[in-house]
Design a protein around this motif. Structure first.
Motif, PDB file in Angstrom:
ATOM      1  N   LEU A 359     131.793 -94.577  86.349  1.00  0.00           N
ATOM      2  CA  LEU A 359     131.161 -95.702  87.026  1.00  0.00           C
ATOM      3  C   LEU A 359     129.843 -96.099  86.360  1.00  0.00           C
ATOM      4  N   THR A 360     129.661 -97.393  86.198  1.00  0.00           N
ATOM      5  CA  THR A 360     128.391 -97.941  85.727  1.00  0.00           C
ATOM      6  C   THR A 360     127.885 -98.941  86.751  1.00  0.00           C
ATOM      7  N   ALA A 361     126.579 -99.170  86.746  1.00  0.00           N
ATOM      8  CA  ALA A 361     125.974-100.104  87.686  1.00  0.00           C
ATOM      9  C   ALA A 361     125.007-101.006  86.939  1.00  0.00           C
ATOM     10  N   SER A 362     124.832-102.216  87.453  1.00  0.00           N
ATOM     11  CA  SER A 362     123.881-103.156  86.853  1.00  0.00           C
ATOM     12  C   SER A 362     123.021-103.763  87.944  1.00  0.00           C
ATOM     13  N   VAL A 363     121.804-104.134  87.581  1.00  0.00           N
ATOM     14  CA  VAL A 363     120.885-104.793  88.501  1.00  0.00           C
ATOM     15  C   VAL A 363     120.666-106.215  88.016  1.00  0.00           C
ATOM     16  N   LEU A 377     122.311-104.855  93.169  1.00  0.00           N
ATOM     17  CA  LEU A 377     123.021-103.809  92.448  1.00  0.00           C
ATOM     18  C   LEU A 377     124.514-104.088  92.501  1.00  0.00           C
ATOM     19  N   SER A 378     125.190-104.022  91.358  1.00  0.00           N
ATOM     20  CA  SER A 378     126.628-104.268  91.284  1.00  0.00           C
ATOM     21  C   SER A 378     127.328-103.084  90.625  1.00  0.00           C
ATOM     22  N   PHE A 379     128.518-102.728  91.159  1.00  0.00           N
ATOM     23  CA  PHE A 379     129.334-101.671  90.563  1.00  0.00           C
ATOM     24  C   PHE A 379     130.760-101.815  91.079  1.00  0.00           C
ATOM     25  N   ASN A 380     131.695-101.159  90.434  1.00  0.00           N
ATOM     26  CA  ASN A 380     133.092-101.229  90.853  1.00  0.00           C
ATOM     27  C   ASN A 380     133.294-100.494  92.177  1.00  0.00           C
ATOM     28  N   ALA A 381     134.049-101.123  93.059  1.00  0.00           N
ATOM     29  CA  ALA A 381     134.264-100.562  94.396  1.00  0.00           C
ATOM     30  C   ALA A 381     135.026 -99.248  94.330  1.00  0.00           C
ATOM     31  N   GLY A 382     134.763 -98.386  95.312  1.00  0.00           N
ATOM     32  CA  GLY A 382     135.524 -97.156  95.451  1.00  0.00           C
ATOM     33  C   GLY A 382     136.910 -97.420  96.020  1.00  0.00           C
ATOM     34  N   THR A 383     137.758 -96.417  95.983  1.00  0.00           N
ATOM     35  CA  THR A 383     139.107 -96.506  96.537  1.00  0.00           C
ATOM     36  C   THR A 383     139.263 -95.484  97.652  1.00  0.00           C
ATOM     37  N   ASP A 384     140.213 -95.769  98.554  1.00  0.00           N
ATOM     38  CA  ASP A 384     140.438 -94.884  99.702  1.00  0.00           C
ATOM     39  C   ASP A 384     141.863 -95.063 100.185  1.00  0.00           C
ATOM     40  N   ASP A 385     142.383 -94.094 100.937  1.00  0.00           N
ATOM     41  CA  ASP A 385     143.727 -94.243 101.485  1.00  0.00           C
ATOM     42  C   ASP A 385     143.773 -95.299 102.583  1.00  0.00           C
TER      43      ASP A 385
END
Length: 480
Positions: A359-363, A377-385
């Protein structure tokens, strides 16, 4: 609206005229007893009994046509009429303030949509908002409970307390007795007598109890908005299926149904979603730019009641689109097996969410809805069942140690609410995800507004995803 509950309650309590009116209204109560139990037989052609459930319409005090609340109720009622309903449950808060104009809007919409055909059986209760009016200097009215109960009956045709038997199923309406929270269900004699009648009538069938406030410590939201007196009664009746509004919490969350000593579920709202306190983007969530997310997905319920099961369908209110798989309560109702499907033990089978190991994040610099500069702050969303309910952020220095900073509100104002009135030092921030928009509308990129008090020496951010059961993902540490 519900977000102003505490403010309005404080204003009302501060008015001598209103206080006197409440006292007089309690002593001269209009509807402390129900009308006689009514029985209805509906020909369902061998199909389940169809019961629509809506709540918290909160029609504006002005009765203004074209408001979000007006349009949401009209669209939802039209959808339910077209879908077909034998019974219509409304779980209180017909109005934001119980004015004649607000109730007039209800009747206007109802008559326009339902006036040209066979009407469903009405199962209505009053909510706390239905007992409120603006202060006397603004409304020139004193909101006694008796007066507001009579107004409810005038416009809905129903008593606040009623007991109806529909195709052999008992529906008991237990309204709030006034506009308070802790005292509005303290008189328990009537409800116990009606429940005892229902049990004696048929100990094998579910009993539907409709209240505005949630029984405390049951369904999602009831820990903050529930009422202990309701829970104290219903715990003694395992056949009960409790239906309540008030909290506005999202039906997407599986905790919105609960089973323990009885069954309880909440209804969300036709107006807007409200969630638990303690998140940076607010209990009535907004996005990073300050745009509301809370009124984008009004929801309702559609029950199908049969001899061997009760299926509870969660619908997008204005369109009728199914949100998730239905909840199904199976016979024998009130048995240990029947009450085990939606217990708190579900948390034990839950899988924790996950974040990418890379994971990477940007401001980024953004401008909010008021034209103010912000950082996002932006980053790729997590996953869940199921879905990621929220995120935790911690800011780290160049040695990856957690940095404390002062708490601010969403507008950048320093929060001063420790016991000495001083600033509060915190080490983390919690945010709701965008699940309130609907699972299909959740973005693959998370965008979170950063606080104005974010430490200037922060070199890294630690991100953790959390699901609705409180299970936490791995923590990803990203360079800022």
């Amino acid at each position: 609206m519900k977000k102003d509950k505490l403010v309005k309650a404080f204003i009302a309590a501060g008015s001598i005229l209103c206080a006197v009116g409440v006292i007089a209204g309690v002593k001269l109560g209009y509807a402390k007893t129900t009308d006689e139990t009514k029985e209805y037989t509906i020909d369902t052609n061998g199909n389940p009994l169809r019961v629509a459930v809506i709540s918290d319409l909160q029609l504006p005090a002005s009765g203004k046509i074209g408001s979000h609340q007006y349009e949401s109720f009209e669209k939802t009622l039209t959808m339910l009429k077209n879908k077909g309903m034998d019974v219509l449950i409304i779980g209180g808060d017909f109005t934001d303030l119980g004015t004649e104009e607000a109730y007039g809007s209800f009747k206007e919409i109802y008559d326009k949509v339902m006036g040209d055909g066979e009407e469903p059986v009405s199962v209505y209760v009053m909510g706390n908002h239905d007992y409120w009016l603006a202060p006397f200097v603004d409304s020139f009215e004193v909101a006694t409970p008796a007066k507001m109960q009579k107004r409810f009956t005038k416009y809905t045709g129903e008593y606040p307390y009623s007991h109806k038997i529909i195709n052999g199923y008992h529906f008991i309406c237990w309204s709030s007795s006034d506009g308070s929270y802790d005292k509005s269900y303290s008189d328990k004699k009537w409800i116990r007598s009606e429940l005892d009648k229902a049990v004696a009538s048929d100990p094998t069938k579910p009993i539907f109890v409709i209240s505005h406030l949630n029984p405390s410590d049951t369904a999602y939201g009831s820990d903050e908005w529930g009422n202990a007196d309701i829970a104290d009664v219903l715990k003694d009746y395992s056949q009960v299926i409790s239906i309540s509004g008030h909290s506005h919490y999202s039906l997407i969350d599986e905790r919105s149904i609960w089973q323990g000593s009885f069954t309880a579920f909440q209804t969300q709202s036709l107006d807007y979603i409200e969630l638990e306190s303690g998140k940076f983007n607010g209990s009535i969530p907004v996005d990073a730019y300050g745009n509301t997310m809370a009124d984008k997905l009004p929801c309702c319920l559609y029950m199908e009641i049969d001899s061997d099961k009760v299926a509870i369908n969660r619908l997008e209110a204005n369109t009728g689109k199914e949100l998730k798989a239905p909840w199904v309560i199976k016979a024998p109702f009130g048995s240990t097996d029947s009450l085990s499907e939606y217990s708190d033990a579900r948390a034990n089978q839950n899988k924790a969410p996950e974040l990418s190991q890379l994971l990477t994040a940007s401001v980024n610099d953004i401008t909010d809805v008021n034209g103010n500069p912000q950082k996002m702050l932006s980053f790729n969303a997590g996953t869940d069942d199921d879905f990621v309910h929220s995120y935790r952020l911690q800011f780290l220095d160049d040695n990856k140690n957690v940095i404390e900073f002062y708490e601010t509100d969403y507008n950048g104002n320093i929060v001063k609410n420790d016991e000495n009135g001083g600033k509060i030092a915190i080490s983390e921030l919690l945010y709701f995800s965008d699940f309130v928009l609907g699972l299909e509308n959740m973005s693959e990129t998370v965008e979170l507004r950063l606080p104005a008090s974010m430490p200037v020496n922060a070199e890294y951010v630690a991100i953790t995803a959390i699901d609705s059961w409180g299970a936490e993902s791995n923590t990803a540490v990203c360079k800022l």
